[in-house]
Design a protein around this motif. Structure first.
Motif, short mmCIF file in Angstrom:
data_model
loop_
_atom_site.label_atom_id
_atom_site.label_comp_id
_atom_site.label_asym_id
_atom_site.label_seq_id
_atom_site.Cartn_x
_atom_site.Cartn_y
_atom_site.Cartn_z
N UNK A 1 17.39 5.83 42.09
CA UNK A 1 17.61 6.03 40.66
C UNK A 1 16.74 5.08 39.85
N UNK A 2 16.08 5.65 38.84
CA UNK A 2 15.38 4.83 37.85
C UNK A 2 16.12 4.96 36.53
N UNK A 3 16.85 3.94 36.10
CA UNK A 3 17.54 4.00 34.81
C UNK A 3 16.55 3.71 33.68
N UNK A 4 16.60 4.52 32.63
CA UNK A 4 15.78 4.29 31.44
C UNK A 4 16.69 3.78 30.34
N UNK B 1 17.52 -4.81 29.72
CA UNK B 1 18.75 -4.82 30.49
C UNK B 1 18.46 -4.33 31.89
N UNK B 2 19.42 -3.66 32.48
CA UNK B 2 19.27 -3.16 33.84
C UNK B 2 18.60 -1.80 33.81
N UNK B 3 17.29 -1.80 33.83
CA UNK B 3 16.57 -0.53 33.83
C UNK B 3 15.18 -0.66 33.28
N UNK B 4 14.46 0.45 33.30
CA UNK B 4 13.10 0.52 32.76
C UNK B 4 13.20 0.67 31.25
N UNK B 5 12.66 -0.28 30.52
CA UNK B 5 12.76 -0.28 29.05
C UNK B 5 11.72 0.67 28.47
N UNK B 6 12.18 1.69 27.77
CA UNK B 6 11.29 2.67 27.14
C UNK B 6 11.91 3.13 25.83
N UNK B 7 11.09 3.16 24.78
CA UNK B 7 11.48 3.82 23.54
C UNK B 7 10.91 5.22 23.59
N UNK B 8 11.72 6.18 23.96
CA UNK B 8 11.26 7.54 24.19
C UNK B 8 10.78 8.23 22.93
N UNK B 9 11.18 7.72 21.77
CA UNK B 9 10.77 8.33 20.51
C UNK B 9 9.44 7.78 19.99
N UNK B 10 8.92 6.77 20.66
CA UNK B 10 7.69 6.13 20.20
C UNK B 10 6.47 6.99 20.54
N UNK B 11 5.48 6.98 19.65
CA UNK B 11 4.21 7.67 19.93
C UNK B 11 3.59 7.09 21.20
N UNK B 12 3.12 7.96 22.07
CA UNK B 12 2.48 7.51 23.29
C UNK B 12 3.44 7.23 24.42
#
Length: 310
Positions: free
Chosen positions: A33-36, A41-52
């Motif tokens: 499992x890869x938590x976004x 915190x505990x997981x891959x930090x991503x702002x999914x709404x960000x351009x790019x």
């Protein structure tokens, strides 16, 4: 049936109440499992709404077999969803296509047009979808918009229309009435409360990722209480101290009189009132046919456990 080969499952919204349960369920099945997550915190930090965001995420999860998209703003603010929830969904749809990963979209049973369903009717996947989303809150509008995006971009995706999630530290919902301190104005007695225990929902989400099921499925518990039964179980928590019955239809007239007030509470809006209070039944036959019996305990057992964990 043989054992299911371990998958690489990506879970967005993994820091949320449902997201955490999905991560636990996927790991319990032996999946990688890869938590976004949006914040460190505990997981891959991503702002999914960000351009790019798409290109970066593809590089990070390029071996993904499935993506369970549970990330969503919970607010009723439509403008917030336009800035965050919808761009994030577009990102995930693009990434899932680029990686040939099966998409599981977490939607809501709230997307139906409850005003068009007769009293005592059964809500199923064949029920009419809400065609006037602006008359509902921003959350419902966003779930409807997410489904439109997914249908256009990932037509083979699993779309799970989840009921009112409950479980440890979460046992209230908006289908009971109006809380005024120790008092509950119970607006209906008949009709099922469309509950979905968090552990059951997590199991179904993982099963959808494993089976690559496509199409929309309502996800609600098999043992659904009516409001009297729900309030009886809830009273063990010490609330409500007093229950006062009030016919839900009475709010229709009040809402009509206050129609000039744009900021009036949701229950004074016809569409919202019908969605929350109209006595209805909820069918999960398709869910059980696709994913099997989740074999959850009776409602009272699950509710007691939920309150004990507070």
């Amino acid at each position: 049936m043989g054992a299911i080969a371990p998958l690489h499952i990506v879970v967005t919204g993994a820091a949320g109440y449902l997201g955490k349960a999905i991560v636990r369920a996927a790991e319990a099945h032996g999946h990688r499992v890869t938590p976004i997550v949006r914040s460190p915190g505990a997981g891959l930090v991503q702002d999914l709404a960000r351009d790019g965001a798409s290109a970066n995420l593809i590089e990070q999860i390029k071996s993904a077999d499935a993506i369970i998209h549970a990330a969503s703003e919970m607010s009723g603010d439509w403008e917030l969803h336009e800035r965050s929830t919808l761009p994030a969904t577009q990102t995930i749809c693009y990434v899932a296509n680029a990686l040939n990963a099966h998409l599981v979209q977490i939607s809501s049973i709230a997307i139906y047009d409850f005003a068009a369903i007769p009293i005592g009717g059964i809500v199923s996947e064949a029920s009419p979808i809400e065609f006037h989303p602006a008359q509902r809150d921003g959350y419902v509008r966003a779930k409807l918009a997410q489904e439109v995006i997914v249908a256009a971009e990932n037509p083979d995706a699993s779309v799970l229309r989840i009921g009112a999630i409950y479980g440890p530290k979460r046992h209230m919902n908006a289908h009971l009435g109006i809380g005024l301190g120790p008092i509950l104005l119970r607006l209906a007695s008949r009709g099922q409360v469309p509950l979905a225990h968090v552990d059951m929902v997590a199991k179904i989400a993982v099963a959808a990722a494993q089976s690559k099921a496509s199409g929309a499925v309502n996800v609600v518990d098999t043992d659904l209480p009516d409001r009297i039964r729900f309030i009886s179980a809830l009273s063990a928590s010490g609330w409500p101290k007093l229950v006062i019955p009030l016919p839900w239809q009475a709010l229709t007239a009040v809402g009509a009189l206050l129609s000039f007030w744009k900021g009036r509470p949701g229950l004074l809006r016809k569409k919202v009132l019908h969605a929350r209070m109209k006595p209805l039944a909820y069918d999960n036959a398709l869910m059980r046919a696709q994913f099997g019996d989740t074999q959850m305990p009776a409602f009272e057992v699950l509710m007691k456990r939920a309150m004990q964990d507070d």
